[in-house]
Design a protein around this motif. Structure first.
Motif, PDB file in Angstrom:
ATOM      1  N   GLU A 224      78.880  38.862  34.756  1.00  0.00           N
ATOM      2  CA  GLU A 224      79.871  37.795  34.643  1.00  0.00           C
ATOM      3  C   GLU A 224      80.513  37.515  36.003  1.00  0.00           C
ATOM      4  OE1 GLU A 224      81.222  38.107  29.975  1.00  0.00           O
ATOM      5  OE2 GLU A 224      82.699  38.561  31.549  1.00  0.00           O
ATOM      6  N   LEU A 225      80.627  36.245  36.290  1.00  0.00           N
ATOM      7  CA  LEU A 225      81.342  35.770  37.482  1.00  0.00           C
ATOM      8  C   LEU A 225      82.593  35.051  36.983  1.00  0.00           C
ATOM      9  CD1 LEU A 225      78.332  36.128  38.371  1.00  0.00           C
ATOM     10  CD2 LEU A 225      78.702  34.291  40.016  1.00  0.00           C
ATOM     11  N   THR A 226      83.751  35.550  37.391  1.00  0.00           N
ATOM     12  CA  THR A 226      85.013  35.040  36.852  1.00  0.00           C
ATOM     13  C   THR A 226      85.912  34.539  37.976  1.00  0.00           C
ATOM     14  OG1 THR A 226      84.878  36.625  35.032  1.00  0.00           O
ATOM     15  CG2 THR A 226      87.004  35.586  35.417  1.00  0.00           C
ATOM     16  N   TRP A 227      86.427  33.325  37.787  1.00  0.00           N
ATOM     17  CA  TRP A 227      87.357  32.727  38.758  1.00  0.00           C
ATOM     18  C   TRP A 227      88.807  32.802  38.269  1.00  0.00           C
ATOM     19  CZ3 TRP A 227      82.356  31.464  38.359  1.00  0.00           C
ATOM     20  CH2 TRP A 227      81.622  31.244  39.533  1.00  0.00           C
TER      21      TRP A 227
ATOM     22  N   GLY B 139      58.491  36.561  33.602  1.00  0.00           N
ATOM     23  CA  GLY B 139      57.506  37.220  32.771  1.00  0.00           C
ATOM     24  C   GLY B 139      57.987  38.525  32.187  1.00  0.00           C
ATOM     25  N   LEU B 140      58.671  39.338  32.981  1.00  0.00           N
ATOM     26  CA  LEU B 140      59.215  40.603  32.499  1.00  0.00           C
ATOM     27  C   LEU B 140      60.714  40.505  32.277  1.00  0.00           C
ATOM     28  CD1 LEU B 140      58.806  43.584  31.801  1.00  0.00           C
ATOM     29  CD2 LEU B 140      59.213  44.112  34.220  1.00  0.00           C
ATOM     30  N   THR B 141      61.415  39.827  33.193  1.00  0.00           N
ATOM     31  CA  THR B 141      62.870  39.746  33.143  1.00  0.00           C
ATOM     32  C   THR B 141      63.301  38.322  32.804  1.00  0.00           C
ATOM     33  OG1 THR B 141      62.962  41.440  34.868  1.00  0.00           O
ATOM     34  CG2 THR B 141      64.986  40.237  34.420  1.00  0.00           C
ATOM     35  N   GLY B 142      64.375  38.199  32.037  1.00  0.00           N
ATOM     36  CA  GLY B 142      64.923  36.900  31.690  1.00  0.00           C
ATOM     37  C   GLY B 142      66.400  36.826  31.979  1.00  0.00           C
ATOM     38  N   CYS B 143      66.878  35.634  32.264  1.00  0.00           N
ATOM     39  CA  CYS B 143      68.297  35.401  32.539  1.00  0.00           C
ATOM     40  C   CYS B 143      68.704  34.070  31.928  1.00  0.00           C
ATOM     41  CB  CYS B 143      68.548  35.393  34.043  1.00  0.00           C
ATOM     42  SG  CYS B 143      70.232  34.906  34.526  1.00  0.00           S
ATOM     43  N   LEU B 144      69.856  34.035  31.281  1.00  0.00           N
ATOM     44  CA  LEU B 144      70.427  32.814  30.725  1.00  0.00           C
ATOM     45  C   LEU B 144      71.756  32.546  31.411  1.00  0.00           C
ATOM     46  CD1 LEU B 144      69.717  33.550  26.939  1.00  0.00           C
ATOM     47  CD2 LEU B 144      68.548  31.852  28.368  1.00  0.00           C
ATOM     48  N   MET B 145      71.887  31.379  32.036  1.00  0.00           N
ATOM     49  CA  MET B 145      73.112  31.008  32.763  1.00  0.00           C
ATOM     50  C   MET B 145      73.932  30.059  31.893  1.00  0.00           C
ATOM     51  SD  MET B 145      73.537  28.931  36.381  1.00  0.00           S
ATOM     52  CE  MET B 145      72.962  30.230  37.456  1.00  0.00           C
ATOM     53  N   TRP B 146      75.168  30.474  31.562  1.00  0.00           N
ATOM     54  CA  TRP B 146      75.996  29.654  30.699  1.00  0.00           C
ATOM     55  C   TRP B 146      77.465  30.041  30.877  1.00  0.00           C
ATOM     56  CZ3 TRP B 146      77.995  31.877  25.800  1.00  0.00           C
ATOM     57  CH2 TRP B 146      77.646  33.226  25.626  1.00  0.00           C
ATOM     58  N   GLY B 147      78.343  29.299  30.229  1.00  0.00           N
ATOM     59  CA  GLY B 147      79.760  29.612  30.289  1.00  0.00           C
ATOM     60  C   GLY B 147      80.582  28.454  30.834  1.00  0.00           C
ATOM     61  N   ASN B 148      81.857  28.760  31.172  1.00  0.00           N
ATOM     62  CA  ASN B 148      82.773  27.714  31.625  1.00  0.00           C
ATOM     63  C   ASN B 148      83.533  28.109  32.891  1.00  0.00           C
ATOM     64  OD1 ASN B 148      84.659  29.587  30.766  1.00  0.00           O
ATOM     65  ND2 ASN B 148      85.239  28.452  28.916  1.00  0.00           N
ATOM     66  N   GLY B 149      83.094  29.179  33.532  1.00  0.00           N
ATOM     67  CA  GLY B 149      83.776  29.653  34.734  1.00  0.00           C
ATOM     68  C   GLY B 149      84.773  30.745  34.435  1.00  0.00           C
ATOM     69  N   HIS B 150      85.111  30.882  33.176  1.00  0.00           N
ATOM     70  CA  HIS B 150      86.038  31.950  32.784  1.00  0.00           C
ATOM     71  C   HIS B 150      85.481  32.706  31.569  1.00  0.00           C
ATOM     72  CE1 HIS B 150      89.741  34.148  32.726  1.00  0.00           C
ATOM     73  NE2 HIS B 150      90.099  33.720  31.539  1.00  0.00           N
ATOM     74  N   PRO B 151      84.273  33.288  31.783  1.00  0.00           N
ATOM     75  CA  PRO B 151      83.497  33.417  33.019  1.00  0.00           C
ATOM     76  C   PRO B 151      82.271  32.509  33.002  1.00  0.00           C
ATOM     77  CG  PRO B 151      82.806  35.100  31.480  1.00  0.00           C
ATOM     78  CD  PRO B 151      83.833  34.254  30.748  1.00  0.00           C
ATOM     79  N   LEU B 152      81.484  32.597  34.110  1.00  0.00           N
ATOM     80  CA  LEU B 152      80.109  32.114  34.135  1.00  0.00           C
ATOM     81  C   LEU B 152      79.245  33.329  33.827  1.00  0.00           C
ATOM     82  CD1 LEU B 152      78.079  29.791  34.792  1.00  0.00           C
ATOM     83  CD2 LEU B 152      78.001  30.713  37.118  1.00  0.00           C
ATOM     84  N   LYS B 153      78.378  33.189  32.831  1.00  0.00           N
ATOM     85  CA  LYS B 153      77.653  34.343  32.323  1.00  0.00           C
ATOM     86  C   LYS B 153      76.183  34.281  32.712  1.00  0.00           C
ATOM     87  CE  LYS B 153      80.699  34.098  28.303  1.00  0.00           C
ATOM     88  NZ  LYS B 153      80.791  33.919  26.838  1.00  0.00           N
ATOM     89  N   LEU B 154      75.652  35.429  33.070  1.00  0.00           N
ATOM     90  CA  LEU B 154      74.218  35.602  33.302  1.00  0.00           C
ATOM     91  C   LEU B 154      73.735  36.653  32.315  1.00  0.00           C
ATOM     92  CD1 LEU B 154      74.210  35.740  37.222  1.00  0.00           C
ATOM     93  CD2 LEU B 154      73.795  33.747  35.777  1.00  0.00           C
TER      94      LEU B 154
END
Length: 757
Positions: A107-110, A32-47
């Motif tokens: 970002e989460l990066t492997w 409702g107040l905060t939003g997050c979009l999860m996408w990417g390919n692992g280099h990186p995985l983006k929020l």
């Protein structure tokens, strides 16, 4: 007979195989107040993160100038000085603000791209999952935005190495030495350089803007064991209190101590309660899935106590640019359609966000009525910021006087669906009356004594040309005015305000009739009919959503509805966008044409929506559906489509509850069911169709009410079950019958043959 509400299951989940390369195809999370979009390919995985009240509210000087007035616009239109009009009123073309702004990205990066990726959004629990494979190793990332505490949680587990975590700020300033930036670049905002601090297990991105607003993303982490990492984050602003950053760290520390399992349990309980409000069961699984997904969007981006959804809800664009149309509040269709479906779906609190917003903006609406319209009362700009200030745009629409009436309908709808008499008296009638004061400043009698506006238009006919000012009154404006004063008259009678009721009735009697051409088609204006395909079906407002014309009241009205729909079919879909299909589906539902209504919805869902369900406006895949091939994400068409689907299942626009009034014949050969959809006046309606006939209708009363129901059982002999007592009644086929309900009562209506089954 037992009545168990259907909850979303795995078959309703959103599944995306492969990497996600764009933010508008991402898994969406929200509270409702905060939003997050999860996408990417692992280099990186983006929020990609967003917060609903992150706005740059700097006004263009033109919006504050003394000659920014309706009277000046009238004069320029008389002089046919389109250049002056564009220069004076379309200042949004050369100003960057006001605008919605993104928060940034975790970002989460492997260190390398995953060999395989699979994404899943679990609708029942609002948990997003990304499964990454690196050779023989696997990593599972699960994420939520907690439904109540405002904190985002991420758990990373598996036998792959754990990722490197970082925050990537938006590009709010141009790189050194770069002077030429895109017209919609975030760099045009020219914010101070961001501060990113990493120490003691914390990552904090802090951003000052060019106003007093300052915001931050605060991320904390803990190692659960060698192969499991938990993150918690929060988007905070200096509006949250004096110790906003300290408080954020304390909240995150407490959350990390609580642990993932306990957090998910409390989060899932909120969503369990949300899904318990209503349900549908269809023989068409994809259509059923769309309804559940759209309700998920609603629960994610509209909550009481938070700002209502603007164009993109809580999922602002993450591509280094300003969001489409600056993510604004567009009141010439978009905000209204976004809140079409929530009432029938029985998600009251989520929709109350919009009503509270409009109510709290009354001071801004009063100021705009006074400064722009030289009028008492209230009127909001049709293109506005979160503060209710004008952003500018095409003058015939961004400053339209009559769009305020369409906002009023949100209050009328709430009263009619809930039967809340206190709301009627203290909110709805007040909002309508204050709007009337502004309208009446500019409605003046013509030579025939009929009331007319000095300027009239029909969104967005003829775009931003002089031809866009139609001969007053356009059918769009006229239908809204008829609806407005008729509704005021009805409300006043219900509130025992007989003198005021007489006044509203008298004013409505001074309005011209709707313009209908020789082919019985609703026109654009008294001297112009629609001659080409167009995205807005605003000349047909009288059919839907205003319900001034009824398919069941007279042969004349039925003829006009049929002829207007046929004319739209002849003109074709070439210049439609997404909401056109949803609106057309509603027109077909009014006609009782379930096949056509469903076909329009499928065209929208299958061709103009992203893989994650987001409506992208145009035929971006270029399948030949329309001539618009762009892809700006907006939410109103998703919501309007859900509304059309609900109208296929249940209607009560004229005081008569009709179940399954516009469903395809193929569905009727199988099983259709809905539970606890709102039927009006505080009644909740459930019904089931199976074995080729209507099985039952169940009514639950939240308030004392008298409801009328159409008999579509195919027999004249019915049974009313109430408190284990049965009462036979006789009703002619397709006739209506009246049922009096007391608060808390439930009654089931059955065909006599079903007694004892």
């Amino acid at each position: 007979m037992t009545h168990l509400l259907k909850m979303p299951t795995k078959q309703h989940d959103l599944l995306i195989t492969g990497e996600i390369g764009r933010w508008d195809e991402a898994l969406p999370l929200g509270n409702g107040l905060t939003g997050c979009l999860m996408w990417g390919n692992g280099h990186p995985l983006k929020l990609s993160l967003d917060r609903g009240d992150l706005w740059d509210n700097r006004l263009a000087p033109e919006a504050l100038a003394e000659d920014y007035t309706y009277a000046n616009l009238i004069e320029l239109v008389k002089r046919k000085d389109m250049d002056a009009i564009r220069k004076r009123y379309q200042f949004n073309r050369f100003t960057v603000t006001p605008t919605k702004i993104p928060a940034g990205r975790i970002e989460l990066t492997w260190g390398r791209k995953a060999d395989r990726m699979d994404f899943r959004l679990n609708l029942s629990t609002a948990i997003g999952e990304s499964k990454l494979q690196f050779g023989d190793s696997e990593c599972l990332v699960r994420a939520i935005l907690h439904a109540k505490d405002g904190i985002g949680y991420v758990r990373v587990s598996g036998n792959a190495e754990l990722p490197f975590v970082s925050i990537v700020p938006p590009s709010y300033s141009a790189p050194d030495g770069e002077e030429n930036v895109a017209w919609d670049s975030l760099a045009l905002l020219q914010y101070p350089d961001p501060k990113v601090l990493e120490e003691d297990g914390w990552i904090i991105y802090r951003q000052k803007t060019c106003e007093l607003l300052e915001f931050a993303i605060v991320v904390g982490s803990k190692m659960v064991n060698s192969d499991q990492l938990e993150l918690a984050y929060k988007i905070v602003t200096n509006k949250d209190g004096a110790d906003w950053l300290i408080q954020a760290k304390q909240d995150i520390s407490r959350a990390l101590r609580t642990g993932w399992e306990a957090i998910v349990e409390s989060h899932s309980k909120w969503w369990e309660s949300f899904w318990a409000k209503s349900s549908i069961t269809l023989p068409d699984q994809e259509t059923e899935n769309q309804w559940y997904l759209t309700n998920y969007f609603l629960g994610s981006c509209s909550r009481k106590g938070s700002p209502p959804m603007p164009l993109q809800g809580v999922w602002t664009a993450d591509e280094g640019r300003l969001p489409p149309w600056k993510g604004d509040y567009h009141n010439d269709l978009n905000t209204q359609l976004s809140y079409w479906h929530y009432l029938k779906a029985n998600h009251l609190e989520e929709g109350e966000s919009f009503l509270d917003f409009l109510w709290e903006l009354r001071p801004a609406a009063k100021q705009f009525a006074e400064s722009f319209f030289d009028a008492p009362g209230i009127c909001l700009p049709s293109v506005m910021s979160m503060e209710g200030k004008s952003i500018g745009g095409w003058a015939m629409y961004c400053t339209n006087l009559i769009n305020q009436v369409w906002l009023c309908q949100a209050f009328d709808h709430y009263w009619k669906y809930t039967g809340d008499h206190i709301f009627l008296e203290q909110r709805a009638y007040v909002y309508f009356s204050e709007t009337a004061a502004c309208l009446l400043r500019w409605l003046t009698p013509g030579t025939d004594g009929k009331l007319r506006l000095p300027l009239s238009s029909s969104p967005e006919i003829h775009d931003d040309t002089l031809e866009a000012w139609l001969t007053p009154n356009s059918n769009n404006d006229l239908a809204l005015l008829h609806y407005f004063f008729e509704t005021l008259h009805t409300m006043a009678l219900l509130l025992d305000k007989e003198g005021e009721a007489e006044r509203w009735c008298r004013i409505r009697g001074q309005l011209p009739d709707l313009a209908v051409n020789e082919n019985n088609v609703l026109m654009l204006s008294p001297d112009e009919s629609l001659k080409e395909s167009h995205r807005h079906l605003s000349h047909a407002m009288a059919i839907y959503p205003l319900n001034l014309l009824s398919y069941h009241r007279s042969e004349r009205e039925k003829l006009i509805i049929d002829s207007t729909i046929r004319n739209l079919e002849e003109l074709g879909k070439g210049l439609w966008v997404g909401f056109s299909f949803a609106w057309m589906a509603n027109l077909y539902a009014r006609q009782g044409n379930g096949e056509a209504a469903l076909y329009q919805l499928k065209l929208l869902w299958e061709n103009l929506c992203s893989v994650n369900g987001f409506h992208l406006n145009g035929d971006y895949r270029k399948r030949g559906i329309t001539a618009w091939h762009y892809r700006p994400f907006t939410l109103e068409s998703n919501m309007a489509a859900a509304d059309a689907l609900q109208e296929m299942l249940l209607q009560n626009y004229d005081g008569v509850i009709r179940v399954f009034p516009a469903v395809p014949a193929e569905w009727k050969r199988e099983n259709i069911k809905f539970e606890r959809l709102r039927g009006g006046l505080g009644s909740l309606v459930s019904a089931e169709w199976g074995k080729g006939k209507l099985q039952f209708i169940r009514l639950e009363a939240e308030k004392d009410a008298v409801v009328r129901v159409q008999n579509v059982f195919g027999t004249e002999w019915l049974i009313l079950e109430k408190e284990n007592k049965q009462m036979p009644i006789t009703v002619s086929a397709d006739g209506t019958y009246q049922i009096q309900l007391l608060k808390g009562e439930s009654v089931t209506i059955l065909p006599e043959a079903a007694q004892g089954e």
